[in-house]
Design an enzyme around this catalytic site. Sequence first.
Site, PDB file in Angstrom:
ATOM      1  N   HIS A  50       0.839  -1.194   0.000  1.00 49.36           N
ATOM      2  CA  HIS A  50       0.000   0.000   0.000  1.00 49.36           C
ATOM      3  C   HIS A  50       0.877   1.248   0.000  1.00 49.36           C
ATOM      4  O   HIS A  50       2.087   1.163   0.214  1.00 49.36           O
ATOM      5  CB  HIS A  50      -0.936   0.019   1.227  1.00 49.36           C
ATOM      6  CG  HIS A  50      -0.211  -0.029   2.536  1.00 49.36           C
ATOM      7  ND1 HIS A  50      -0.097  -1.164   3.294  1.00 49.36           N
ATOM      8  CD2 HIS A  50       0.463   0.924   3.198  1.00 49.36           C
ATOM      9  CE1 HIS A  50       0.607  -0.905   4.372  1.00 49.36           C
ATOM     10  NE2 HIS A  50       0.967   0.345   4.340  1.00 49.36           N
TER      11      HIS A  50
HETATM   12  C1  T46 Z   1       2.963   0.488   6.920  1.00 47.25           C
HETATM   13  C2  T46 Z   1       3.667  -0.751   7.313  1.00 47.25           C
HETATM   14  C3  T46 Z   1       5.131  -0.541   7.566  1.00 47.25           C
HETATM   15  C4  T46 Z   1      -4.523  -0.460  13.153  1.00 47.25           C
HETATM   16  O1  T46 Z   1      -5.668  -0.620  13.584  1.00 47.25           O
HETATM   17  N1  T46 Z   1      -3.726   0.516  13.684  1.00 47.25           N
HETATM   18  C5  T46 Z   1      -2.460   0.732  13.242  1.00 47.25           C
HETATM   19  O2  T46 Z   1      -1.769   1.647  13.757  1.00 47.25           O
HETATM   20  C6  T46 Z   1      -1.948  -0.102  12.177  1.00 47.25           C
HETATM   21  C7  T46 Z   1      -0.539   0.122  11.644  1.00 47.25           C
HETATM   22  C8  T46 Z   1      -2.751  -1.077  11.666  1.00 47.25           C
HETATM   23  N2  T46 Z   1      -4.010  -1.247  12.152  1.00 47.25           N
HETATM   24  C9  T46 Z   1      -4.833  -2.362  11.629  1.00 47.25           C
HETATM   25  C10 T46 Z   1      -5.208  -2.253  10.160  1.00 47.25           C
HETATM   26  C11 T46 Z   1      -5.311  -3.704   9.736  1.00 47.25           C
HETATM   27  O3  T46 Z   1      -6.618  -4.177  10.026  1.00 47.25           O
HETATM   28  O4  T46 Z   1      -4.073  -3.559  11.765  1.00 47.25           O
HETATM   29  C12 T46 Z   1      -4.322  -4.430  10.668  1.00 47.25           C
HETATM   30  C13 T46 Z   1      -3.025  -4.800   9.966  1.00 47.25           C
HETATM   31  O5  T46 Z   1      -2.503  -3.628   9.302  1.00 47.25           O
HETATM   32  P1  T46 Z   1      -1.800  -3.700   7.860  1.00 47.25           P
HETATM   33  O6  T46 Z   1      -2.326  -4.850   7.102  1.00 47.25           O
HETATM   34  O7  T46 Z   1      -1.887  -2.339   7.241  1.00 47.25           O
HETATM   35  O8  T46 Z   1      -0.283  -4.020   8.275  1.00 47.25           O
HETATM   36  P2  T46 Z   1       1.023  -3.951   7.377  1.00 47.25           P
HETATM   37  O9  T46 Z   1       2.111  -4.576   8.171  1.00 47.25           O
HETATM   38  O10 T46 Z   1       0.774  -4.462   6.014  1.00 47.25           O
HETATM   39  O11 T46 Z   1       1.331  -2.367   7.237  1.00 47.25           O
HETATM   40  C14 T46 Z   1       1.676  -1.604   8.386  1.00 47.25           C
HETATM   41  C15 T46 Z   1       1.012  -0.225   8.344  1.00 47.25           C
HETATM   42  O12 T46 Z   1      -0.402  -0.383   8.214  1.00 47.25           O
HETATM   43  C16 T46 Z   1       1.514   0.608   7.203  1.00 47.25           C
HETATM   44  O13 T46 Z   1       1.129   1.961   7.391  1.00 47.25           O
HETATM   45  O14 T46 Z   1       3.528   1.333   6.249  1.00 47.25           O
HETATM   46  O15 T46 Z   1       3.093  -1.445   8.436  1.00 47.25           O
END
Ligand code: T46
Length: 137
Positions: A50
């Site tokens: 993303h």
């Molecule tokens: C990024 C990389 C490095 C939350 O509710 N609060 C938060 O602060 C974050 C980061 C995530 N979430 C929720 C959103 C999703 O339902 O946790 C779940 C997993 O998040 P995501 O799939 O976006 O995780 P990554 O590891 O793919 O990405 C994260 C960050 O979202 C993103 O901003 O740059 O780590």
Amino acid sequence: MSIVKKVKFENLGDLRGDLISLEQFKNIPFEIKRVYYLANTKKRESRGFHAHKKLKQVLIAVSGRCKVILDDGCQREEVILDSFQEGLLIESFVWREMHDFSENCVLLVIASEHYDEDDYLRNYEEFMKVVKNGTNT
Ligand code: T46
């Protein structure tokens, strides 16, 4: 120009061990609104895929290593994070993917914004449209 922007952190440690201090507008170039970390990641489970419209972040592998792919719509670059003494600054409108996490990887993330799902571009085609049409400026 490279889209890989690394920030070096001074090690304030001594014989007792290492110590790194992170401060907004000093070695973190934005107001810090959120800190989170990824742990117990799996080598074969990639993450990210993303971009963000507003958010800027600094990623630090405080333990272990991982590979990060950055893509601003014009160029795609790969960087290895494997030092707690350096951070990777990711600006807004940069697509990121994290791959090949080592077993002990802990990825600390310092973010400029609170969590907001509306700030995410999670579809690559949509991301490309936005950066190519210049609607990100
Ligand atoms: C990024 C990389 C490095 C939350 O509710 N609060 C938060 O602060 C974050 C980061 C995530 N979430 C929720 C959103 C999703 O339902 O946790 C779940 C997993 O998040 P995501 O799939 O976006 O995780 P990554 O590891 O793919 O990405 C994260 C960050 O979202 C993103 O901003 O740059 O780590």
